[in-house]
Design a protein around this motif. Structure first.
Motif, PDB file in Angstrom:
ATOM      1  N   ALA A   2       6.375  -1.562   1.197  1.00 30.74           N
ATOM      2  CA  ALA A   2       7.517  -2.039   0.420  1.00 30.74           C
ATOM      3  C   ALA A   2       8.690  -1.078   0.574  1.00 30.74           C
ATOM      4  O   ALA A   2       8.505   0.145   0.636  1.00 30.74           O
ATOM      5  CB  ALA A   2       7.144  -2.163  -1.054  1.00 30.74           C
ATOM      6  N   VAL A   3       9.884  -1.618   0.627  1.00 31.35           N
ATOM      7  CA  VAL A   3      11.108  -0.817   0.711  1.00 31.35           C
ATOM      8  C   VAL A   3      11.841  -0.954  -0.616  1.00 31.35           C
ATOM      9  O   VAL A   3      12.194  -2.064  -1.041  1.00 31.35           O
ATOM     10  CB  VAL A   3      11.997  -1.263   1.885  1.00 31.35           C
ATOM     11  N   GLU A   4      12.048   0.159  -1.279  1.00 31.29           N
ATOM     12  CA  GLU A   4      12.616   0.180  -2.627  1.00 31.29           C
ATOM     13  C   GLU A   4      13.964  -0.540  -2.683  1.00 31.29           C
ATOM     14  O   GLU A   4      14.846  -0.319  -1.851  1.00 31.29           O
ATOM     15  CB  GLU A   4      12.783   1.631  -3.074  1.00 31.29           C
ATOM     16  N   VAL A  55      13.928   2.641   8.231  1.00 34.25           N
ATOM     17  CA  VAL A  55      14.274   1.380   7.574  1.00 34.25           C
ATOM     18  C   VAL A  55      15.565   1.515   6.781  1.00 34.25           C
ATOM     19  O   VAL A  55      15.917   2.588   6.299  1.00 34.25           O
ATOM     20  CB  VAL A  55      13.148   0.891   6.632  1.00 34.25           C
ATOM     21  N   ASP A  56      16.253   0.395   6.672  1.00 34.09           N
ATOM     22  CA  ASP A  56      17.446   0.304   5.835  1.00 34.09           C
ATOM     23  C   ASP A  56      17.589  -1.163   5.414  1.00 34.09           C
ATOM     24  O   ASP A  56      16.730  -1.989   5.758  1.00 34.09           O
ATOM     25  CB  ASP A  56      18.678   0.803   6.572  1.00 34.09           C
ATOM     26  N   LEU A  92      18.463  -8.616   4.412  1.00 30.60           N
ATOM     27  CA  LEU A  92      17.938  -8.363   5.750  1.00 30.60           C
ATOM     28  C   LEU A  92      17.396  -6.943   5.789  1.00 30.60           C
ATOM     29  O   LEU A  92      18.105  -5.985   5.438  1.00 30.60           O
ATOM     30  CB  LEU A  92      19.036  -8.513   6.815  1.00 30.60           C
ATOM     31  N   LEU A  93      16.139  -6.802   6.189  1.00 28.97           N
ATOM     32  CA  LEU A  93      15.516  -5.497   6.326  1.00 28.97           C
ATOM     33  C   LEU A  93      15.759  -4.993   7.744  1.00 28.97           C
ATOM     34  O   LEU A  93      15.386  -5.650   8.721  1.00 28.97           O
ATOM     35  CB  LEU A  93      14.005  -5.603   6.057  1.00 28.97           C
ATOM     36  N   ILE A  94      16.410  -3.848   7.857  1.00 31.14           N
ATOM     37  CA  ILE A  94      16.668  -3.228   9.158  1.00 31.14           C
ATOM     38  C   ILE A  94      15.499  -2.310   9.501  1.00 31.14           C
ATOM     39  O   ILE A  94      15.155  -1.418   8.716  1.00 31.14           O
ATOM     40  CB  ILE A  94      17.970  -2.417   9.146  1.00 31.14           C
ATOM     41  N   GLN A 125       0.813  -1.208   0.000  1.00 29.70           N
ATOM     42  CA  GLN A 125       0.000   0.000   0.000  1.00 29.70           C
ATOM     43  C   GLN A 125       0.849   1.262   0.000  1.00 29.70           C
ATOM     44  O   GLN A 125       0.367   2.346  -0.348  1.00 29.70           O
ATOM     45  CB  GLN A 125      -0.901   0.004   1.246  1.00 29.70           C
ATOM     46  N   VAL A 126       2.100   1.111   0.397  1.00 29.79           N
ATOM     47  CA  VAL A 126       3.014   2.250   0.529  1.00 29.79           C
ATOM     48  C   VAL A 126       4.398   1.787   0.088  1.00 29.79           C
ATOM     49  O   VAL A 126       4.752   0.623   0.288  1.00 29.79           O
ATOM     50  CB  VAL A 126       3.080   2.736   2.001  1.00 29.79           C
ATOM     51  N   GLN A 127       5.163   2.690  -0.523  1.00 29.05           N
ATOM     52  CA  GLN A 127       6.566   2.383  -0.811  1.00 29.05           C
ATOM     53  C   GLN A 127       7.444   3.450  -0.182  1.00 29.05           C
ATOM     54  O   GLN A 127       7.168   4.651  -0.286  1.00 29.05           O
ATOM     55  CB  GLN A 127       6.842   2.312  -2.310  1.00 29.05           C
ATOM     56  N   VAL A 128       8.503   2.998   0.503  1.00 30.19           N
ATOM     57  CA  VAL A 128       9.489   3.901   1.094  1.00 30.19           C
ATOM     58  C   VAL A 128      10.861   3.510   0.571  1.00 30.19           C
ATOM     59  O   VAL A 128      11.012   2.478  -0.112  1.00 30.19           O
ATOM     60  CB  VAL A 128       9.444   3.842   2.638  1.00 30.19           C
TER      61      VAL A 128
END
Length: 417
Positions: free
Chosen positions: A78-80, A285-286, A87-89, A32-35
């Protein structure tokens, strides 16, 4: 304030929002969102029953709670550039109750609740002793929780998300469903059930629609248990200042979260436990590219807990061993030994005037410490429950003059199953 990327209007139902989240795990639920890596943002979260539990002195709403509809989660986000194997921080920068109002109709607006489900609805850790439905309302003031249903107790909230995780891949989802169905098949009529299979009833799958929705609602996994993606882990120290490293199974990671708690004891032993509320969570996030292989994190997140917990210096502790109430010896059963430690704590608190269910609710909501103290000394494991003495407004330690007697007040609302 960080940029709100998933806002919720407290006056509207979860499914009537501008962005609609989900209450099942499935890889096809659209983000629903992308960062971007390095972004900081705010996410609003609704109480896990979407307002079905109300601030009153009846437990009928807990008895009749719409269990097929939980948990209402905000996301996916979602993280670009994030890919399977990364690994999602995730840093929890802040988390708290709904900030718009001091009081209101939704849990989080000045109050929250702890419940015990009836056995037929899943029960709790001590469902054999407490087979009916119960509810306790807690009021929030200055970071403290107090209750008209459990008098002479107050404690500082350790606010945290009970549930956060990444989306599973199709292969991982099939693995979940197969292994959980195999467990159910060992005793398909057990009450409470051994596991919760996919259930299309009340499924919310974000913006998924048409034939894709119909297919996914029959495949999607329920959100009740923790799994390899994180999920409903209910870790009380997972609070402000924590850093989490989530395994990634789908493109973008598709992070979701919800089930915020004002406070919780280790184990969330009442099941509808902790102090449930809606609120907000601020995240950063990173990504560590290829981090799953690099650090051997092929499943289950690792995390660095925050350091904002209330500092209690004095405790009273209770131990239990892996022997049943009927005297049957079990081999290194730490689940059983923790149950016995909790029951010993309940028996002790009852000597001061609390009812058994009031004592049980204290263990579920207050920041107790649960520990595996011995898991090698055959045949008995030893588990311990530590209760901070500072949460009581009377001396709870044993003494030569006997226990102080408190007035248990109106007691805990009950709805017989």
């Amino acid at each position: 304030m960080p940029k709100p990327v998933f806002p919720l209007d407290s006056k509207r139902k979860f499914t009537d929002q501008a962005l609609i989240g989900h209450n099942r795990w499935h890889p096809d639920i659209p983000a629903q969102v992308q960062v971007k890596p390095g972004d900081t943002f705010r996410v609003d979260c609704r109480e896990w029953f979407d307002g079905a539990i109300v601030n009153d002195d009846s437990a009928d709403d807990v008895l009749n709670a719409p269990l097929a509809g939980v948990h209402v989660l905000s996301g996916p986000i979602a993280v670009e550039g994030v890919q399977p194997g990364d690994l999602l921080i995730v840093d929890i920068l802040d988390v708290g109750p709904i900030p718009q109002e001091d009081t209101g109709p939704l849990a989080g607006q000045g109050w929250g609740y702890t419940g015990v489900f009836a056995t037929r609805n899943g029960g709790g850790f001590l469902t054999e002793q407490f087979p009916d439905a119960y509810k306790v309302i807690w009021d929030f003031r200055g970071g403290q929780a107090t209750s008209r249903h459990v008098p002479n107790v107050s404690f500082t909230g350790i606010v945290h998300p009970g549930l956060m995780g990444t989306a599973p891949s199709h292969d991982l989802l099939r693995k979940w469903n197969a292994r959980e169905q195999a467990l159910i098949d060992t005793n398909p009529t057990r009450v409470p059930a051994l596991a919760l299979p996919p259930n299309p009833d009340s499924a919310i799958l974000g913006s998924l629609s048409g034939s894709d929705f119909e297919r996914a609602r029959n495949e999607a996994a329920r959100t009740a248990p923790p799994r390899e993606n994180g999920g409903n882990q209910d870790i009380k120290n997972f609070t402000k200042g924590s850093r989490v490293f989530y395994p990634v199974f789908v493109e973008g990671g598709n992070l979701s979260m919800g089930d915020l708690h004002f406070s919780q004891g280790d184990g969330e032993i009442t099941f509808c436990g902790a102090i449930e509320m809606g609120g907000f969570i601020d995240l950063h996030v990173d990504v560590i590219k290829g981090g799953m292989a690099t650090y051997g994190v092929t499943e289950n997140a690792i995390f660095i807990p925050g350091n904002t917990d209330p500092q209690y210096s004095e405790w009273i502790a209770f131990s239990g061993t892996s022997v049943t109430l009927t005297g049957e010896q079990r081999y290194l059963d730490s689940h059983l030994s923790y149950q016995r430690a909790c029951l010993h704590a309940i028996d002790y608190l009852m000597t001061f005037g609390y009812t058994d269910i009031q004592a049980y609710m204290i263990l579920g909501a207050a920041p107790i410490e649960g520990r595996l103290s011995g898991v090698v000394d055959i045949p008995n494991s030893c588990s311990t429950v530590y209760i901070p003495t500072g949460i009581f407004d009377f001396d709870v330690k044993p003494g030569k003059n006997g226990p102080a007697k408190i007035n248990p007040g109106m007691g805990v609302p009950k709805a017989a199953a």
